[in-house]
Design a protein around this motif. Structure first.
Motif, PDB file in Angstrom:
ATOM      1  N   VAL A  94       0.831  -1.246   0.074  1.00 53.44           N
ATOM      2  CA  VAL A  94      -0.064   0.067   0.083  1.00 53.44           C
ATOM      3  C   VAL A  94       0.963   1.084   0.098  1.00 53.44           C
ATOM      4  CG1 VAL A  94      -1.706   1.240   1.214  1.00 53.44           C
ATOM      5  CG2 VAL A  94      -1.862  -1.472   1.199  1.00 53.44           C
ATOM      6  N   LEU A  95       1.940   1.230   0.595  1.00 55.29           N
ATOM      7  CA  LEU A  95       2.904   2.258   0.788  1.00 55.29           C
ATOM      8  C   LEU A  95       3.773   2.407  -0.510  1.00 55.29           C
ATOM      9  CD1 LEU A  95       3.998   4.710   2.175  1.00 55.29           C
ATOM     10  CD2 LEU A  95       5.662   3.384   3.322  1.00 55.29           C
ATOM     11  N   LYS A  96       4.129   1.385  -1.128  1.00 48.42           N
ATOM     12  CA  LYS A  96       4.920   1.470  -2.305  1.00 48.42           C
ATOM     13  C   LYS A  96       3.749   1.893  -3.374  1.00 48.42           C
ATOM     14  CE  LYS A  96       8.242   0.418  -5.107  1.00 48.42           C
ATOM     15  NZ  LYS A  96       8.123   1.269  -6.345  1.00 48.42           N
ATOM     16  N   GLN A 107       9.456  15.627  -4.315  1.00 46.20           N
ATOM     17  CA  GLN A 107      10.900  16.279  -4.464  1.00 46.20           C
ATOM     18  C   GLN A 107      11.167  17.239  -3.589  1.00 46.20           C
ATOM     19  OE1 GLN A 107      11.319  17.205  -8.622  1.00 46.20           O
ATOM     20  NE2 GLN A 107      10.990  15.124  -9.335  1.00 46.20           N
ATOM     21  N   HIS A 108      12.417  17.347  -3.014  1.00 40.17           N
ATOM     22  CA  HIS A 108      13.138  18.148  -2.216  1.00 40.17           C
ATOM     23  C   HIS A 108      12.487  18.252  -0.806  1.00 40.17           C
ATOM     24  CE1 HIS A 108      15.215  18.698  -6.107  1.00 40.17           C
ATOM     25  NE2 HIS A 108      14.230  19.373  -6.684  1.00 40.17           N
ATOM     26  N   LYS A 109      11.773  17.191  -0.472  1.00 29.21           N
ATOM     27  CA  LYS A 109      11.320  17.255   1.073  1.00 29.21           C
ATOM     28  C   LYS A 109      11.947  16.089   2.016  1.00 29.21           C
ATOM     29  CE  LYS A 109       7.007  19.031  -1.195  1.00 29.21           C
ATOM     30  NZ  LYS A 109       5.712  18.626  -1.480  1.00 29.21           N
ATOM     31  N   ALA A 110      11.813  16.544   3.083  1.00 30.63           N
ATOM     32  CA  ALA A 110      12.517  15.378   4.189  1.00 30.63           C
ATOM     33  C   ALA A 110      11.774  14.401   4.442  1.00 30.63           C
ATOM     34  CB  ALA A 110      13.029  16.327   5.211  1.00 30.63           C
ATOM     35  N   ALA A 111      12.373  13.317   4.854  1.00 28.84           N
ATOM     36  CA  ALA A 111      11.489  12.005   4.919  1.00 28.84           C
ATOM     37  C   ALA A 111      12.233  11.177   6.287  1.00 28.84           C
ATOM     38  CB  ALA A 111      11.365  10.998   3.943  1.00 28.84           C
ATOM     39  N   GLY A 112      11.241  11.043   7.224  1.00 26.49           N
ATOM     40  CA  GLY A 112      11.457  10.374   8.372  1.00 26.49           C
ATOM     41  C   GLY A 112      10.527   9.149   8.525  1.00 26.49           C
ATOM     42  N   PHE A 113      11.055   8.009   9.438  1.00 23.61           N
ATOM     43  CA  PHE A 113      10.581   6.742   9.396  1.00 23.61           C
ATOM     44  C   PHE A 113      10.085   6.499  10.841  1.00 23.61           C
ATOM     45  CE2 PHE A 113      13.299   6.969   5.833  1.00 23.61           C
ATOM     46  CZ  PHE A 113      12.324   6.946   4.884  1.00 23.61           C
ATOM     47  N   VAL A 126      12.309   0.078   6.814  1.00 25.09           N
ATOM     48  CA  VAL A 126      12.892   1.507   6.517  1.00 25.09           C
ATOM     49  C   VAL A 126      14.088   1.289   5.624  1.00 25.09           C
ATOM     50  CG1 VAL A 126      14.195   3.136   7.604  1.00 25.09           C
ATOM     51  CG2 VAL A 126      12.162   2.019   8.508  1.00 25.09           C
ATOM     52  N   ASN A 127      14.998   0.387   5.419  1.00 23.12           N
ATOM     53  CA  ASN A 127      16.087   0.291   4.655  1.00 23.12           C
ATOM     54  C   ASN A 127      15.673   0.257   3.070  1.00 23.12           C
ATOM     55  OD1 ASN A 127      17.959   0.240   6.540  1.00 23.12           O
ATOM     56  ND2 ASN A 127      18.223  -1.936   6.646  1.00 23.12           N
ATOM     57  N   GLY A 128      14.598  -0.556   2.961  1.00 25.18           N
ATOM     58  CA  GLY A 128      14.222  -0.539   1.310  1.00 25.18           C
ATOM     59  C   GLY A 128      13.371   0.860   1.351  1.00 25.18           C
ATOM     60  N   LEU A 129      12.754   1.468   2.186  1.00 23.76           N
ATOM     61  CA  LEU A 129      11.867   2.919   1.905  1.00 23.76           C
ATOM     62  C   LEU A 129      13.080   3.593   1.624  1.00 23.76           C
ATOM     63  CD1 LEU A 129       9.112   3.132   4.742  1.00 23.76           C
ATOM     64  CD2 LEU A 129       8.813   3.416   2.081  1.00 23.76           C
ATOM     65  N   ARG A 130      14.019   3.729   2.323  1.00 26.89           N
ATOM     66  CA  ARG A 130      15.240   4.879   2.114  1.00 26.89           C
ATOM     67  C   ARG A 130      15.521   4.836   0.505  1.00 26.89           C
ATOM     68  NH1 ARG A 130      17.094   7.134   6.523  1.00 26.89           N
ATOM     69  NH2 ARG A 130      16.800   6.071   8.528  1.00 26.89           N
ATOM     70  N   GLN A 131      15.812   3.617  -0.095  1.00 25.60           N
ATOM     71  CA  GLN A 131      16.102   3.554  -1.494  1.00 25.60           C
ATOM     72  C   GLN A 131      14.873   4.254  -2.396  1.00 25.60           C
ATOM     73  OE1 GLN A 131      16.769  -0.447  -2.528  1.00 25.60           O
ATOM     74  NE2 GLN A 131      18.845  -0.532  -1.275  1.00 25.60           N
ATOM     75  N   VAL A 132      13.600   3.850  -2.022  1.00 28.22           N
ATOM     76  CA  VAL A 132      12.723   4.317  -2.966  1.00 28.22           C
ATOM     77  C   VAL A 132      12.293   6.001  -2.569  1.00 28.22           C
ATOM     78  CG1 VAL A 132      10.006   4.099  -3.288  1.00 28.22           C
ATOM     79  CG2 VAL A 132      11.345   2.201  -2.828  1.00 28.22           C
ATOM     80  N   VAL A 133      12.326   6.518  -1.328  1.00 30.16           N
ATOM     81  CA  VAL A 133      12.310   7.836  -1.197  1.00 30.16           C
ATOM     82  C   VAL A 133      13.505   8.675  -1.949  1.00 30.16           C
ATOM     83  CG1 VAL A 133      10.726   7.587   0.616  1.00 30.16           C
ATOM     84  CG2 VAL A 133      13.178   8.097   1.120  1.00 30.16           C
ATOM     85  N   SER A 134      14.776   8.145  -1.858  1.00 31.08           N
ATOM     86  CA  SER A 134      15.618   8.848  -2.311  1.00 31.08           C
ATOM     87  C   SER A 134      15.651   8.781  -3.911  1.00 31.08           C
ATOM     88  CB  SER A 134      17.175   8.167  -2.106  1.00 31.08           C
ATOM     89  OG  SER A 134      17.306   8.189  -0.456  1.00 31.08           O
ATOM     90  N   MET A 138      13.334  12.595  -2.451  1.00 31.73           N
ATOM     91  CA  MET A 138      13.328  13.031  -0.831  1.00 31.73           C
ATOM     92  C   MET A 138      14.574  12.887  -0.136  1.00 31.73           C
ATOM     93  SD  MET A 138       9.433  11.748   0.451  1.00 31.73           S
ATOM     94  CE  MET A 138       9.234  10.441  -0.973  1.00 31.73           C
ATOM     95  N   ILE A 139      14.993  13.536   0.801  1.00 36.48           N
ATOM     96  CA  ILE A 139      16.150  13.364   1.554  1.00 36.48           C
ATOM     97  C   ILE A 139      15.750  12.747   2.727  1.00 36.48           C
ATOM     98  CG2 ILE A 139      18.103  14.643   2.643  1.00 36.48           C
ATOM     99  CD1 ILE A 139      17.685  14.867  -0.634  1.00 36.48           C
ATOM    100  N   PRO A 140      16.027  11.523   3.133  1.00 33.31           N
ATOM    101  CA  PRO A 140      15.553  10.775   4.438  1.00 33.31           C
ATOM    102  C   PRO A 140      16.561  11.219   5.319  1.00 33.31           C
ATOM    103  CG  PRO A 140      16.679   9.081   2.959  1.00 33.31           C
ATOM    104  CD  PRO A 140      16.577  10.663   2.339  1.00 33.31           C
ATOM    105  N   VAL A 141      16.230  11.367   6.702  1.00 33.51           N
ATOM    106  CA  VAL A 141      16.944  11.582   7.804  1.00 33.51           C
ATOM    107  C   VAL A 141      17.495  10.349   8.467  1.00 33.51           C
ATOM    108  CG1 VAL A 141      15.949  13.827   8.259  1.00 33.51           C
ATOM    109  CG2 VAL A 141      15.000  11.792   9.549  1.00 33.51           C
TER     110      VAL A 141
END
Length: 191
Positions: A94-96, A107-113, A126-134, A138-141
């Motif tokens: 659902v999230l994907k 784009q150009h927005k911060a992301a946290g988990f 979260v490891n998988g999500l970091r790749q997708v949001v990047s 997006m910039i993951p913290v």
């Protein structure tokens, strides 16, 4: 100048899910922090079908009302916190799907988990999500909230946090606030 908008996005849509309680706890923590105008976005309520747009999302030529509504919701956000379960060592479909619907809006927005699960506390999701949001620019913290064996923290639909959880949430919110401010000129230039 108004506060930036932080959207807390609840990924789980399963009946009996813990994601809603965890998302509400984090939402309240973010509101109390005062750095953001905070919105709670529940993907169970958004109800997107599997991606059904004929055009690539980067074109922003949406044909369906549900996509236009989702685009408007995400466009309002300046930063996001994804509250995600871990299913089979990854995040849920659902999230994907919700991420894949759009492109420029992220784009150009911060992301946290905020993640939850068994032994790993959702860190593999979260490891998988970091790749997708990047890949969506997006910039993951680095700071995150990971709830291992999460049922111990949920009582009658309410999260009972410990000091580690609240400290992690506060550290992530502080980093999101800094990064959101730093990314603001990029978002304004793109607009």
């Amino acid at each position: 100048m108004s506060k930036p908008v932080l959207q807390v996005i609840i990924a789980s849509t399963r009946p009996g899910r813990a994601g809603r309680a965890i998302g509400e706890w984090f939402y309240e923590r973010a509101v109390a922090g005062g750095d953001f105008d905070v919105e709670l976005v529940d993907l169970a309520e958004v109800g997107l079908p599997l991606l059904d747009e004929p055009n690539h999302p980067r074109l922003k030529q949406y044909e369906h009302a549900h996509t236009k509504e989702w685009s408007a919701i995400v466009e309002r956000g300046d930063a996001y916190v994804f509250v995600t379960p871990e299913y089979n060592h990854s995040f849920n479909a659902v999230l994907k799907n919700a991420l894949d619907y759009l492109h420029q809006e992220w784009q150009h927005k911060a992301a946290g988990f905020v993640s939850y699960g068994g032994l790993s506390g959702g860190t593999r999701a979260v490891n998988g999500l970091r790749q997708v949001v990047s890949s969506l620019k997006m910039i993951p913290v680095v700071e995150a909230v990971n709830l291992a064996f999460y049922p111990q923290f949920v009582e009658n639909g309410t999260v009972k946090p410990n000091d580690v959880m609240t400290g992690a949430a506060d550290a992530m919110l502080a980093e999101l606030a800094k990064l959101t401010g730093a990314l603001r000129p990029m978002r304004l230039a793109a607009a």
